[in-house]
Design an enzyme around this catalytic site. Sequence first.
Site, PDB file in Angstrom:
ATOM      1  N   GLY A  15       8.589  -1.131  -5.068  1.00 43.47           N
ATOM      2  CA  GLY A  15       8.105  -2.490  -4.855  1.00 43.47           C
ATOM      3  C   GLY A  15       8.240  -3.020  -3.442  1.00 43.47           C
ATOM      4  N   LEU A  96      -7.397   3.986 -12.446  1.00 40.61           N
ATOM      5  CA  LEU A  96      -7.992   2.967 -13.317  1.00 40.61           C
ATOM      6  C   LEU A  96      -9.504   3.061 -13.281  1.00 40.61           C
ATOM      7  CD1 LEU A  96      -5.911  -0.213 -12.371  1.00 40.61           C
ATOM      8  CD2 LEU A  96      -5.686   1.182 -14.435  1.00 40.61           C
ATOM      9  N   ASN A 108      -6.319  -1.211  -2.537  1.00 43.24           N
ATOM     10  CA  ASN A 108      -5.169  -0.298  -2.534  1.00 43.24           C
ATOM     11  C   ASN A 108      -4.744  -0.079  -1.092  1.00 43.24           C
ATOM     12  OD1 ASN A 108      -3.266   1.599  -3.569  1.00 43.24           O
ATOM     13  ND2 ASN A 108      -4.612   3.264  -2.913  1.00 43.24           N
ATOM     14  N   HIS A 110      -2.970   2.952   1.262  1.00 42.66           N
ATOM     15  CA  HIS A 110      -2.636   4.380   1.237  1.00 42.66           C
ATOM     16  C   HIS A 110      -1.968   4.739   2.574  1.00 42.66           C
ATOM     17  CE1 HIS A 110      -3.032   8.557   0.013  1.00 42.66           C
ATOM     18  NE2 HIS A 110      -3.341   8.820   1.272  1.00 42.66           N
ATOM     19  N   LYS A 178       6.683   0.537   7.660  1.00 43.16           N
ATOM     20  CA  LYS A 178       7.083  -0.699   8.349  1.00 43.16           C
ATOM     21  C   LYS A 178       6.056  -1.146   9.392  1.00 43.16           C
ATOM     22  CE  LYS A 178      11.383  -0.957   6.577  1.00 43.16           C
ATOM     23  NZ  LYS A 178      12.532  -0.169   7.034  1.00 43.16           N
ATOM     24  N   GLU A 181       1.746  -0.121   7.120  1.00 39.62           N
ATOM     25  CA  GLU A 181       1.459  -0.722   5.800  1.00 39.62           C
ATOM     26  C   GLU A 181       1.832  -2.199   5.747  1.00 39.62           C
ATOM     27  OE1 GLU A 181       2.453   1.637   2.332  1.00 39.62           O
ATOM     28  OE2 GLU A 181       2.991   3.292   3.636  1.00 39.62           O
TER      29      GLU A 181
HETATM   30  C1  GRF Z   1       3.774   3.384   0.088  1.00 38.83           C
HETATM   31  O1  GRF Z   1       3.785   4.662   0.626  1.00 38.83           O
HETATM   32  C2  GRF Z   1       2.362   2.975  -0.176  1.00 38.83           C
HETATM   33  O2  GRF Z   1       1.462   3.423   0.782  1.00 38.83           O
HETATM   34  C3  GRF Z   1       2.102   3.622  -1.474  1.00 38.83           C
HETATM   35  O3  GRF Z   1       3.321   3.413  -2.196  1.00 38.83           O
HETATM   36  C4  GRF Z   1       4.391   3.361  -1.281  1.00 38.83           C
HETATM   37  C5  GRF Z   1       5.220   2.118  -1.461  1.00 38.83           C
HETATM   38  O4  GRF Z   1       5.682   1.989  -2.759  1.00 38.83           O
HETATM   39  N1  GRF Z   1       0.896   3.118  -2.040  1.00 38.83           N
HETATM   40  P1  GRF Z   1       6.476   0.691  -3.176  1.00 38.83           P
HETATM   41  O5  GRF Z   1       5.664  -0.524  -2.794  1.00 38.83           O
HETATM   42  O6  GRF Z   1       7.802   0.683  -2.460  1.00 38.83           O
HETATM   43  O7  GRF Z   1       6.672   0.789  -4.671  1.00 38.83           O
END
Ligand code: GRF
Length: 212
Positions: A15, A96, A108, A110, A178, A181
């Site tokens: 999360g 989905l 999403n 990635h 960090k 994303e």
């Molecule tokens: C990150 O690598 C993101 O790009 C991918 O899930 C990871 C983060 O997971 N989609 P979370 O938000 O800590 O559960």
Amino acid sequence: MADKLPIAVLISGTGRTVKNLIDHIEAGKLDVEIRLVVSSSERAPGLQYAEQNNIPIAIVKSSEYSETKEFSAAVFDACRQAKVAYVAMAGYLQLLEIPTDFEDKVLNIHPSLLPKFGGKGFYGYHVHHAVLTAGEEISGATVHFVNNKFDDGPIILQETVKVYPRDTIETLSERVLKEAEFVAYPKALQAIAEGRVQFDAERRVQILPKEA
Ligand code: GRF
């Protein structure tokens, strides 16, 4: 200030992505209201952030459905009931089927520069391992609209980071999370909240500049 964009966030794991969105909202930097967190497991540690912030939670487990279509319908029914305009996958690991009323409304993030290092099997450390093995000098994160394939829909925006020769999977994944994303997702959602995200005739995403 744009109107608050009502969204649902879909999680499966730790999360950190939803926590980052909540932090941006609290800091007044993201005009989004998270009306619902949908988790694919009742054990996802990321649920703590929904609980701490009084965000309603729905648990929808794929194991309780025999078909992707029915499982997807349950996820989007919860989103409809919460009256959200967009759905943001955040570390969500399920495929989905997007219903018609949510086409071009599901995002999403990635952890690579798609189309490189995306698709089935490219998640978590697998992505960064592949980037390092390929000797890439730049990596990053991609925010994209979701279609019915893994990591395949129209790209909204990307943020890049350098890859250093001494990088390990851990150091690279931390930098991508960090520095790429955590920047890219709020930026993309804010652009949507401000009504600046459009498709061109070739279904490529265009982000209009902010009005002066
Ligand atoms: C990150 O690598 C993101 O790009 C991918 O899930 C990871 C983060 O997971 N989609 P979370 O938000 O800590 O559960």
